[in-house]
Design a protein around this motif. Structure first.
Motif, PDB file in Angstrom:
ATOM      1  N   ALA A  51     -17.987  10.244  62.277  1.00  0.00           N
ATOM      2  CA  ALA A  51     -17.148  11.233  62.300  1.00  0.00           C
ATOM      3  C   ALA A  51     -16.132  10.778  63.843  1.00  0.00           C
ATOM      4  O   ALA A  51     -15.058  10.882  63.659  1.00  0.00           O
ATOM      5  CB  ALA A  51     -17.416  12.687  62.135  1.00  0.00           C
ATOM      6  N   ALA A  52     -17.103  10.380  64.720  1.00  0.00           N
ATOM      7  CA  ALA A  52     -16.583  10.264  66.070  1.00  0.00           C
ATOM      8  C   ALA A  52     -15.989   8.685  66.029  1.00  0.00           C
ATOM      9  O   ALA A  52     -15.163   8.120  67.113  1.00  0.00           O
ATOM     10  CB  ALA A  52     -17.647  10.193  66.949  1.00  0.00           C
ATOM     11  N   GLY A  53     -16.098   7.754  65.091  1.00  0.00           N
ATOM     12  CA  GLY A  53     -15.718   6.576  64.959  1.00  0.00           C
ATOM     13  C   GLY A  53     -16.299   5.337  65.831  1.00  0.00           C
ATOM     14  O   GLY A  53     -15.962   4.212  65.763  1.00  0.00           O
ATOM     15  N   LEU A  54     -17.577   5.788  66.107  1.00  0.00           N
ATOM     16  CA  LEU A  54     -18.477   4.954  66.894  1.00  0.00           C
ATOM     17  C   LEU A  54     -19.495   4.135  66.005  1.00  0.00           C
ATOM     18  O   LEU A  54     -20.168   3.410  66.286  1.00  0.00           O
ATOM     19  CB  LEU A  54     -19.339   5.827  67.672  1.00  0.00           C
ATOM     20  CG  LEU A  54     -18.547   6.697  68.791  1.00  0.00           C
ATOM     21  CD1 LEU A  54     -19.532   7.452  69.671  1.00  0.00           C
ATOM     22  CD2 LEU A  54     -17.865   5.628  69.824  1.00  0.00           C
ATOM     23  N   TYR A  55     -19.360   4.466  64.521  1.00  0.00           N
ATOM     24  CA  TYR A  55     -20.455   3.700  63.800  1.00  0.00           C
ATOM     25  C   TYR A  55     -19.935   2.627  63.320  1.00  0.00           C
ATOM     26  O   TYR A  55     -18.539   2.379  63.045  1.00  0.00           O
ATOM     27  CB  TYR A  55     -20.882   4.601  62.401  1.00  0.00           C
ATOM     28  CG  TYR A  55     -21.734   4.189  61.714  1.00  0.00           C
ATOM     29  CD1 TYR A  55     -23.197   4.561  62.132  1.00  0.00           C
ATOM     30  CD2 TYR A  55     -21.951   3.511  60.680  1.00  0.00           C
ATOM     31  CE1 TYR A  55     -24.327   4.230  61.467  1.00  0.00           C
ATOM     32  CE2 TYR A  55     -22.940   2.919  59.877  1.00  0.00           C
ATOM     33  CZ  TYR A  55     -24.413   3.302  60.401  1.00  0.00           C
ATOM     34  OH  TYR A  55     -25.436   3.000  59.669  1.00  0.00           O
ATOM     35  N   ALA A  56     -20.817   1.352  63.398  1.00  0.00           N
ATOM     36  CA  ALA A  56     -20.346  -0.090  63.002  1.00  0.00           C
ATOM     37  C   ALA A  56     -19.013  -0.514  63.768  1.00  0.00           C
ATOM     38  O   ALA A  56     -18.193  -1.135  63.135  1.00  0.00           O
ATOM     39  CB  ALA A  56     -19.855  -0.089  61.646  1.00  0.00           C
ATOM     40  N   ALA A  86     -34.371   3.583  70.275  1.00  0.00           N
ATOM     41  CA  ALA A  86     -34.419   3.955  68.943  1.00  0.00           C
ATOM     42  C   ALA A  86     -33.363   4.949  68.339  1.00  0.00           C
ATOM     43  O   ALA A  86     -32.824   4.683  67.116  1.00  0.00           O
ATOM     44  CB  ALA A  86     -36.004   4.641  68.457  1.00  0.00           C
ATOM     45  N   LEU A  87     -32.786   5.669  69.135  1.00  0.00           N
ATOM     46  CA  LEU A  87     -31.725   6.609  68.720  1.00  0.00           C
ATOM     47  C   LEU A  87     -30.426   5.997  68.587  1.00  0.00           C
ATOM     48  O   LEU A  87     -29.653   6.142  67.727  1.00  0.00           O
ATOM     49  CB  LEU A  87     -31.740   7.396  69.666  1.00  0.00           C
ATOM     50  CG  LEU A  87     -32.800   8.853  69.593  1.00  0.00           C
ATOM     51  CD1 LEU A  87     -32.886   9.715  70.969  1.00  0.00           C
ATOM     52  CD2 LEU A  87     -32.590   9.658  68.340  1.00  0.00           C
ATOM     53  N   HIS A  88     -30.031   5.011  69.673  1.00  0.00           N
ATOM     54  CA  HIS A  88     -28.842   4.445  69.656  1.00  0.00           C
ATOM     55  C   HIS A  88     -28.873   3.356  68.469  1.00  0.00           C
ATOM     56  O   HIS A  88     -27.638   3.025  68.177  1.00  0.00           O
ATOM     57  CB  HIS A  88     -28.354   3.983  71.100  1.00  0.00           C
ATOM     58  CG  HIS A  88     -28.790   2.717  71.392  1.00  0.00           C
ATOM     59  ND1 HIS A  88     -28.371   1.603  70.948  1.00  0.00           N
ATOM     60  CD2 HIS A  88     -29.670   2.466  72.701  1.00  0.00           C
ATOM     61  CE1 HIS A  88     -29.339   0.663  71.727  1.00  0.00           C
ATOM     62  NE2 HIS A  88     -29.762   1.251  72.545  1.00  0.00           N
ATOM     63  N   TRP A  89     -29.911   2.966  68.481  1.00  0.00           N
ATOM     64  CA  TRP A  89     -29.782   1.566  67.412  1.00  0.00           C
ATOM     65  C   TRP A  89     -29.870   2.023  65.817  1.00  0.00           C
ATOM     66  O   TRP A  89     -29.200   1.441  64.973  1.00  0.00           O
ATOM     67  CB  TRP A  89     -30.926   0.558  67.556  1.00  0.00           C
ATOM     68  CG  TRP A  89     -30.762  -0.600  66.577  1.00  0.00           C
ATOM     69  CD1 TRP A  89     -31.189  -0.841  65.473  1.00  0.00           C
ATOM     70  CD2 TRP A  89     -29.530  -1.710  66.837  1.00  0.00           C
ATOM     71  NE1 TRP A  89     -30.638  -2.178  65.217  1.00  0.00           N
ATOM     72  CE2 TRP A  89     -29.693  -2.865  65.874  1.00  0.00           C
ATOM     73  CE3 TRP A  89     -28.703  -1.820  67.833  1.00  0.00           C
ATOM     74  CZ2 TRP A  89     -28.994  -3.915  66.062  1.00  0.00           C
ATOM     75  CZ3 TRP A  89     -27.962  -3.039  68.107  1.00  0.00           C
ATOM     76  CH2 TRP A  89     -27.899  -4.022  66.943  1.00  0.00           C
ATOM     77  N   ASN A  90     -30.651   2.946  65.502  1.00  0.00           N
ATOM     78  CA  ASN A  90     -30.777   3.291  64.271  1.00  0.00           C
ATOM     79  C   ASN A  90     -29.798   4.463  63.688  1.00  0.00           C
ATOM     80  O   ASN A  90     -29.760   4.848  62.724  1.00  0.00           O
ATOM     81  CB  ASN A  90     -32.123   3.954  63.923  1.00  0.00           C
ATOM     82  CG  ASN A  90     -33.264   2.869  64.139  1.00  0.00           C
ATOM     83  OD1 ASN A  90     -33.307   1.602  63.235  1.00  0.00           O
ATOM     84  ND2 ASN A  90     -34.188   3.163  64.929  1.00  0.00           N
ATOM     85  N   CYS A  91     -29.358   5.156  64.796  1.00  0.00           N
ATOM     86  CA  CYS A  91     -28.227   6.270  64.351  1.00  0.00           C
ATOM     87  C   CYS A  91     -27.008   5.735  64.548  1.00  0.00           C
ATOM     88  O   CYS A  91     -26.232   6.387  64.008  1.00  0.00           O
ATOM     89  CB  CYS A  91     -28.765   7.424  65.184  1.00  0.00           C
ATOM     90  SG  CYS A  91     -30.285   8.098  65.005  1.00  0.00           S
ATOM     91  N   VAL A  92     -26.862   4.987  65.475  1.00  0.00           N
ATOM     92  CA  VAL A  92     -25.147   4.476  65.709  1.00  0.00           C
ATOM     93  C   VAL A  92     -25.159   3.280  65.506  1.00  0.00           C
ATOM     94  O   VAL A  92     -25.067   2.273  66.316  1.00  0.00           O
ATOM     95  CB  VAL A  92     -24.759   4.862  67.039  1.00  0.00           C
ATOM     96  CG1 VAL A  92     -23.159   4.506  67.278  1.00  0.00           C
ATOM     97  CG2 VAL A  92     -25.234   5.906  67.664  1.00  0.00           C
TER      98      VAL A  92
END
Length: 387
Positions: A51-56, A86-92
């Protein structure tokens, strides 16, 4: 090279930092305590990142990514690097750009679902007896008619337990060279659930709790020829063409973690009083801060210069090796000195410093050890004078 940030870059930095502080920091303690990243938490944060445009955001605009230039992408990676890996790599997630090397059919099956957050990928190169020397890999791929049959073991494969498919590199033949026989390498897509392919739990790791590694087993795993990524026997060429900037990615995340540790150290040096004054006024502490700041600035300059040169088409292997070497070793230094400034409290898990200190250790090993980076740099220096 422009040292100031554009308005767009500043917006990306501010947006990413706010996301990291508001959506990732609150879950770090849980991941550290349990060593587990809950699937429902991944889904929750992933939805917010999309939603924030930060994915991929690392992917080109024409395939649905943000289309960032390299410098802006590294600024984004630096901000994500402040949080638990773990949080920033797997979730973003940032899908591997090696997926861009696929055929149109492979892009539809693997690339686009990763960009949409419907699938996730992982890369498998390292083996128990083939780490830095990948040409010594023993896992093999043998052609059988229109199929390939894969056998062997890979280990230290990051987040393979969570991935929907793996891109694996296998020895597929040999060729004669002036230095003797050398293995040819081919890259393959392997889906989870393919007969003969299994994923086992990996090793307990001192760094990056919740960011798992796995052992992959291939036992007469049969794949159709359509699962080859790139050309047969050209796996290294595919990797070299598409994975070069991963060392800059590691370097950038180190910059973010170092800044976080440094921020804690400066604040504590100004607040903590001993012998009637702030400890930051003692040379034993103030000189540490000066050295930390200098090392951080040097690392930043090397990383972003390499990123700028990447966009200009002038970057060299030694540029990226210097950036990775400096940033990873700088992080280890800054994390250690930050703990020293805090004293005993720095080792307590009330602060992120002991985690940053532990997490820093793996950065000098994966994506090419510090020794490999020094080899790349020195080889380039000697080659220039006929050495």
């Amino acid at each position: 090279m422009q040292f100031g940030l554009s308005e767009e870059q500043r917006l990306i930095v501010d947006t990413t930092r706010a996301f990291v502080e508001n959506e990732l920091y609150p879950h770090e303690a849980e991941v550290e305590r349990t060593g587990v990243l809950r699937p429902e938490l991944i889904a929750e944060i992933k939805a917010k990142a999309i939603a924030a445009g930060l994915y991929a955001a690392n992917m080109p605009a024409d395939v649905g990514g943000a289309g960032l230039d390299t410098v802006t992408w590294l600024l984004y990676e630096k901000e994500l690097g402040r949080a638990s890996y773990a949080l920033h790599w797997n979730c973003v997630a940032r899908p591997s750009n090696i997926l861009l090397a696929g055929t149109p059919e492979q892009r539809e099956r693997y690339l686009f679902p990763c960009i949409r957050g419907e699938k996730s990928d992982c890369l498998a190169m390292t083996e128990p007896n083939a780490g830095s020397d990948l040409r010594s890999m023993q896992a093999s791929a043998v052609q059988d008619g229109d199929d390939w049959v894969l056998n062997g073991t890979k280990h230290f494969i990051s987040h393979a337990d969570m991935a929907d498919f793996v891109i694996t590199f296998m020895a597929s033949g040999e060729e004669d060279t002036p230095r003797g026989k050398r293995k040819k390498i081919t890259a393959f897509f392997v889906d989870k659930g393919t007969p003969g392919f299994s994923v086992r739990d990996g090793y307990q790791n001192v760094s990056h709790r919740g960011y798992t590694n796995s052992v992959l087993e291939f036992d007469d795993c049969r794949l159709p020829k359509q699962q080859v990524l790139g050309e047969v026997h050209k796996g290294f060429e595919v990797a070299n063409a598409w994975l070069g900037a991963t060392r800059l990615q590691v370097a950038a995340t180190c910059l973010g973690r170092a800044e976080r540790a440094f921020g804690h150290a400066v604040s504590y040096a100004a607040e903590r009083k001993q012998f009637g004054q702030q400890i930051g006024k003692f040379q034993g502490v103030s000189f540490k801060l000066a050295d930390m700041a200098t090392e951080m600035k040097a690392a930043n300059l090397l990383v972003f210069e390499a990123g700028w040169k990447y966009d200009q088409g002038t970057v060299t292997d030694e540029d990226m090796a210097m950036a990775k070497l400096k940033a990873t070793e700088m992080l280890a230094f800054v994390a250690d000195e930050a703990i020293q400034i805090y004293g005993g409290m720095g080792l307590m898990n009330d602060l992120p410093l002991e985690r940053i200190w532990r997490d820093a250790r793996v950065e000098r090993i994966w994506e090419g050890t510090s020794e490999i980076q020094r080899h790349i740099i020195s080889r380039a220096l000697l080659r220039a004078v006929g050495g």
